[in-house]
Write an enzyme that holds these catalytic residues in place. Structure first.
Site, PDB file in Angstrom:
ATOM      1  N   LYS A  51       3.152  -4.979 -12.826  1.00 64.33           N
ATOM      2  CA  LYS A  51       4.180  -5.451 -13.745  1.00 64.33           C
ATOM      3  C   LYS A  51       3.628  -6.533 -14.657  1.00 64.33           C
ATOM      4  CE  LYS A  51       8.347  -5.745 -12.208  1.00 64.33           C
ATOM      5  NZ  LYS A  51       9.554  -6.174 -11.468  1.00 64.33           N
ATOM      6  N   ARG A 111      10.299 -12.265 -10.078  1.00 62.27           N
ATOM      7  CA  ARG A 111      10.152 -10.893  -9.578  1.00 62.27           C
ATOM      8  C   ARG A 111       8.767 -10.666  -9.000  1.00 62.27           C
ATOM      9  NH1 ARG A 111      13.123  -7.048 -12.851  1.00 62.27           N
ATOM     10  NH2 ARG A 111      14.609  -8.164 -14.152  1.00 62.27           N
ATOM     11  N   GLY A 164      11.497  -1.366  -5.266  1.00 62.16           N
ATOM     12  CA  GLY A 164      12.565  -1.926  -4.448  1.00 62.16           C
ATOM     13  C   GLY A 164      12.127  -2.552  -3.137  1.00 62.16           C
ATOM     14  N   MET A 177      10.099  -5.182  -2.564  1.00 64.42           N
ATOM     15  CA  MET A 177       9.998  -6.638  -2.494  1.00 64.42           C
ATOM     16  C   MET A 177      11.142  -7.256  -3.287  1.00 64.42           C
ATOM     17  SD  MET A 177       5.946  -7.171  -2.561  1.00 64.42           S
ATOM     18  CE  MET A 177       5.795  -6.218  -4.038  1.00 64.42           C
ATOM     19  N   ARG A 205       5.537   0.920 -16.797  1.00 64.37           N
ATOM     20  CA  ARG A 205       4.527   1.353 -15.816  1.00 64.37           C
ATOM     21  C   ARG A 205       4.422   2.866 -15.908  1.00 64.37           C
ATOM     22  NH1 ARG A 205       8.377  -0.032 -10.611  1.00 64.37           N
ATOM     23  NH2 ARG A 205       9.984   1.464 -11.102  1.00 64.37           N
ATOM     24  N   HIS A 248      17.594   3.690  -6.237  1.00 64.60           N
ATOM     25  CA  HIS A 248      16.537   3.519  -5.239  1.00 64.60           C
ATOM     26  C   HIS A 248      16.207   4.831  -4.530  1.00 64.60           C
ATOM     27  CE1 HIS A 248      15.241   2.612  -1.079  1.00 64.60           C
ATOM     28  NE2 HIS A 248      14.390   1.843  -1.736  1.00 64.60           N
ATOM     29  N   SER A 280     -21.370  23.476  10.585  1.00 64.33           N
ATOM     30  CA  SER A 280     -20.017  23.162  10.147  1.00 64.33           C
ATOM     31  C   SER A 280     -19.548  21.966  10.961  1.00 64.33           C
ATOM     32  CB  SER A 280     -19.092  24.356  10.356  1.00 64.33           C
ATOM     33  OG  SER A 280     -17.798  24.007   9.942  1.00 64.33           O
ATOM     34  N   CYS A 335     -14.958  21.734   8.817  1.00 70.45           N
ATOM     35  CA  CYS A 335     -13.785  22.550   9.138  1.00 70.45           C
ATOM     36  C   CYS A 335     -12.771  21.826  10.007  1.00 70.45           C
ATOM     37  CB  CYS A 335     -14.211  23.861   9.785  1.00 70.45           C
ATOM     38  SG  CYS A 335     -14.991  23.642  11.397  1.00 70.45           S
ATOM     39  N   TYR A 354     -19.242  22.900   1.167  1.00 71.41           N
ATOM     40  CA  TYR A 354     -17.836  23.313   1.066  1.00 71.41           C
ATOM     41  C   TYR A 354     -16.994  22.580   2.090  1.00 71.41           C
ATOM     42  CZ  TYR A 354     -18.512  26.042   5.329  1.00 71.41           C
ATOM     43  OH  TYR A 354     -18.770  26.405   6.621  1.00 71.41           O
TER      44      TYR A 354
HETATM   45  C1  PEP Z   1     -13.039  20.374  15.235  1.00 72.29           C
HETATM   46  O1  PEP Z   1     -13.267  19.931  16.357  1.00 72.29           O
HETATM   47  O2  PEP Z   1     -13.033  19.682  14.221  1.00 72.29           O
HETATM   48  C2  PEP Z   1     -12.732  21.800  15.065  1.00 72.29           C
HETATM   49  C3  PEP Z   1     -12.586  22.316  13.857  1.00 72.29           C
HETATM   50  O3  PEP Z   1     -12.511  22.521  16.177  1.00 72.29           O
HETATM   51  P1  PEP Z   1     -11.162  22.445  17.026  1.00 72.29           P
HETATM   52  O4  PEP Z   1     -10.175  21.655  16.255  1.00 72.29           O
HETATM   53  O5  PEP Z   1     -10.730  23.846  17.245  1.00 72.29           O
HETATM   54  O6  PEP Z   1     -11.636  21.767  18.262  1.00 72.29           O
END
Ligand code: PEP
Ligand code: MG
Length: 890
Positions: free
Chosen positions: A25, A95, A104, A106, A337, A457, A783, A851, A870
């Protein structure tokens, strides 16, 4: 840096880039002053002072008060009136304003500087009605914010006066009525043994302290926690000279957006209240008028507003959310803002601004937050023109935040939180919401209020979270004591199902069916832009062909994780086959033929599934992980009737092989008992299972490769990547790779055909990360299983930590975020870096992915985006990961 920054129209020490120091602000007010817009003269006390305030145990640090006094003098000069001067009093508002806006959360105090003497001076100069209206507002806000007197006590007195006079609206109170209100408000102070300081400077000091103090109120802390707002010094405090929207009928106050914050439509959008002060609009007490009506009542001010907001949008290069006041026909800008917006609006605004040439394409990509996309991918109601939907209609309010919400009615924020914890979906129904309600609002699926406009709000907070919200439904009557509400002749009790359509404002009885959203044309265009900046791939975690198809539609470029065991749970028949396999493998050591039968049955299921997945992912890599979880996860709980039944069945099947039925049951039970582990997450799972039962690994590898060969024969391009879980030792991996390669040879020989396949490992045991150089000798790819890697690196149980102590850790600042949601960069992240480096030293073309759940978390994606090739996440998060990966690359 200075402690205090003064600014006035045409002159300012601060700029918009100084948000960390001046708060959002303060920095933007400075910018507006610098641009020559009509802002009331004011000063901002910095966030550094806030930090020192806390260090000093909740007092202003030395020297700051003197800086404030000289800033007051400067403002007095610019304004042409004096603070505390009864002859012509200048009043101030105080303010809050942190670097990240927290609507809202604070505190604010308006009209500081009045006392029994000064109010008389003000009355003489500006009229009695006005002066006492200001005074009663000061008494209420100062009491509430600074002295902790319940706001409702003031409300009750106000109500009583209106009642006695038969008046509905505040604006109809006369000067005498307001004097009576002031008298009663003072009575409230007396009753609780407190008083408003007579000295205006004392008022100012206490108000500044209170605003600094409001940085750490439970509701503010909670809001930051929910919104993951961290790393701020504190709040700045803005002390602004008052301009008066409540001066007369030629005055007013309002809030506007340069585009529609719900849809993104390019049109000045907002609301105002004649003869009112700012809090009246935001608090949602009176339902305001559409801002375009100002053109009739305040033509000059409206023209200025349109010009100012247009120029601000261009200058800030984003949609603006402005507060303004009209005093006697003259427009003052009180705040600007970047406006909070819904997902659909964010997309619309970004695409439109790029096309208008207002922002570059990469800037447009940065304007849509991952959570906005999340909202765009939220469900909507099905068949809104069907008779069943129409019949369920109860009423229509303002469509304050779009989307479909279905849940059970509750009437308090506390109940909403409680029910939510118990796994219920709830709709929070309130007359209006206040900042104390944020916890419950967040826990609810949707929010319905009787009062308040599109900028109330409830509306602002709900939009920020992408939660459906319908507000200003004045036909809704709520009776808190009896926990009931009535709407359209229907009585709703606590626990009744209710559906909210935040896109249309409709409220519907019961549980209306919802459907997944459609990818609109604009979204497709935007995602193309996104992909043009992205440097890493986005894969998906999918266990079924159906999931794979959804993920592919969302842009997944491969499957990063098939958890094969999930397929085992798909039908009763399969789970029975798994149990037979376990019985044969674990319980009947030496019963070879029985194990072989069970495995053969499972292999059939698996092969079919893999054929389906390869077909769905035609041409893209499919990473399949071998069996991972502890075997007892497939068995009924110990002592359960299901377990007894299972033992009976298995024993019957085994009869003839293992002697007497009764003793077989007994033996089975005791063996199953033997499968229990004290720490199953650290027990017989992952590659350990495959090493103990190589025939399971063999069966799975064969199922995968047979499936690949079979679909290849039909012209489908299958790219199987076989992945070994939970590896910590090179020898573990070597062992399993050996089994897999042998299975491949056998399969290809038997089939008379081959396919290309890769073998890799998960990195999810800290030892595996450290020995990545050795593992890479045997792996085509890694992975990172960051779920287990987090569990084992931090020593936090995946199953228990979240319920037992992680929230406490976060709230005490021991850790900044739940490491299972947001990658622990300094710990787990360090191991990932080590593994990447050591793995690539051994094998420069090692393919790397992640993963764990973090593969779908934007902050974690940002971190890994320079380390891996990836990320892989659940099918619905794929677009979000694509956006996060693009933003990381910009
Ligand atoms: C992990 O451990 O991150 C994974 C992908 O395998 P899981 O969650 O199946 O143990
Ligand atoms: Mg794991």
């Amino acid at each position: 840096t200075k402690n205090v920054y003064v600014f006035k129209k045409g002159s300012s020490g601060g700029r918009k880039e100084m948000k960390q120091l001046l708060g959002g602000k303060g920095a933007n007010l400075c910018e507006m002053a610098h641009l020559g817009l009509n802002v009331p003269p004011a000063f901002t006390i910095t966030t550094v002072v806030c930090q020192e305030f806390y260090k000093a145990g909740g007092k202003l640090p030395n020297g700051v008060w003197d800086d404030i006094l000289s800033a007051v003098k400067e403002v007095e000069q610019a304004y042409g009136a004096k603070f505390a001067d009864p002859a012509d009093p200048l009043l101030f508002s105080v303010r809050s304003g942190a670097a990240v806006s927290m609507p809202g959360m604070m505190d604010t105090v308006l009209n500081l500087g009045l006392n029994d003497t000064v109010v008389k001076g003000l009355a003489k100069k500006r009229g009695e009605r006005f002066a006492y209206d200001c005074y009663r507002r000061l008494l209420d806000m100062f009491g509430d914010v600074v002295l902790g007197i319940e706001h409702s006590l003031f409300e009750a007195e106000m109500h009583a006066v209106k009642e006695a006079k038969g008046i509905k609206l505040d604006v109809n109170l006369t000067g005498d009525d307001l004097k009576e209100v002031v008298r009663r408000f003072k009575g409230v102070y007396e009753k609780v043994g407190k008083s408003l300081p007579e000295d205006p400077f004392e008022q100012m000091k206490l108000a500044i302290n209170a605003v600094f103090g409001s940085w750490n109120t439970p509701r503010a802390v909670k809001y930051r926690e929910i919104n993951r707002i961290r790393g701020l010094l504190g709040t700045a405090v803005n002390v602004q000279s008052m301009v008066y929207g409540n001066l007369n009928d030629n005055s007013g106050t309002g809030v506007c957006f340069t585009r529609n914050p719900a849809t993104g439509e390019k049109k000045l959008y907002g609301e105002y209240l004649p003869n009112a002060q700012g809090e009246d609009v935001v608090a949602g007490i009176r339902t305001p008028l559409d801002v375009t009506h100002m053109a009739e009542n305040f033509p000059e001010a409206y023209k200025d507003l349109v010009a100012n907001t247009n120029m601000l949008e261009k200058h800030m290069r984003d949609m603006q959310d402005c507060e303004f006041t009209v005093q006697d026909g003259v427009l003052f800008m009180l705040q600007t803002r970047n406006g909070k917006r819904t997902g659909p609006a964010a997309l619309q605004v970004a695409v439109a601004m790029e096309r208008e040439g207002m922002v570059a394409r990469d800037e447009a990509v940065l304007m849509v937050e991952p959570r906005h996309l999340d909202q765009l991918l939220h469900p909507m109601f099905e068949g809104t023109n069907k008779p069943e939907y129409k019949k369920a209609f109860l009423g229509k309010g303002l469509p304050a935040s779009p989307g479909a919400a279905v849940g059970k009615v509750v009437f308090t924020a506390d109940e909403a939180e409680k029910w939510h914890k118990e796994g219920e979906k709830v709709i929070l129904v309130r007359l209006e919401t206040s900042p104390e309600d944020v916890g419950g609002m967040h826990a609810a699926e949707g929010i319905l209020t009787a009062r308040g406009g599109m900028t109330s709000h409830a509306a602002v907070v709900a939009r920020g979270w992408g939660k459906p919200c319908v507000c200003g439904l004045d036909k809704l009557e709520v009776d808190y004591p009896s926990k009931t509400a009535t709407l359209g002749g229907t009585t709703l009790k606590e626990g009744d199902w209710l559906s909210l359509n935040g896109s249309s404002g409709e409220v519907l009885q019961g549980k209306q069916p919802v459907k997944p959203p459609e990818m609109s044309g604009e979204l497709a265009v935007f995602m193309e832009w996104v992909d043009s900046f992205r440097k890493i791939g986005v894969f998906t975690n999918a266990d079924t062909p159906a999931d794979a198809i959804v993920a592919r539609k969302n842009g997944a470029q491969g499957i990063g994780l098939v958890r094969t065991e999930h397929m085992f749970f798909a039908t009763a028949e399969r789970i029975a086959a798994v149990r037979r396999m376990i019985a044969a493998e674990e319980l009947l050591e030496g019963e070879g033929s029985s194990a072989a039968d069970a495995l053969a049955a499972l292999k059939e299921f698996q092969r079919e599934d893999f054929e389906g997945i390869f077909t769905a992912m035609d041409g893209l890599p499919v990473t399949i992980r071998l069996l991972d979880p502890p075997l007892h996860e497939f068995l009924p709980h110990e002592g359960s009737p299901e377990l007894d039944a299972l033992c009976e069945t298995l024993a019957t099947e085994m009869q003839g092989r293992s002697g007497q039925h009764m003793s077989a049951v007994r033996i089975l039970k005791s063996k199953i008992h033997g499968l229990q582990e004290a720490n199953p997450m650290l027990g017989l799972r992952g590659c350990r299972l495959g090493i103990r039962h190589p025939d399971i690994t063999e069966m799975q590898a064969k199922a995968i490769l047979e499936a690949a060969v079979n679909v290849s024969a039909k012209g489908i391009k299958a790219h199987p990547h076989i992945m070994v879980p939970l590896v910590g030792f090179e020898e573990e991996l070597a062992n399993q790779v050996g089994v897999i390669r042998k299975a491949a040879e056998d399969t290809f020989k038997a089939k008379g055909a081959t396919v290309e396949y890769k073998v890799g490992t998960m990195i999810e045991v800290p030892r595996g990360a450290l020995r990545a150089g050795d593992l890479a000798k045997h792996a085509d790819f890694f992975s990172f299983g960051t779920n287990d890697l987090t569990q084992m690196t931090c020593g936090f149980s995946r199953d228990d930590a979240e319920a037992k102590f992680l929230p406490l850790y976060v709230s005490q600042g021991i850790i900044q975020a739940d490491p299972f949601e947001e990658l622990d960069v300094t710990g787990v992240g360090e191991l990932i870096k080590i593994a990447v480096q050591r793995g690539r030293e051994t094998r420069p073309n090692l393919h790397l992915g992640i993963c764990g759940e973090h593969g779908g978390d934007p902050k974690s994606i940002e971190f890994v985006s320079t380390l891996v090739d990836y990320v892989s996440c659940s099918p619905l998060r794929v677009p979000i990961a694509r956006l996060a990966a693009a933003q990381a690359a910009i």
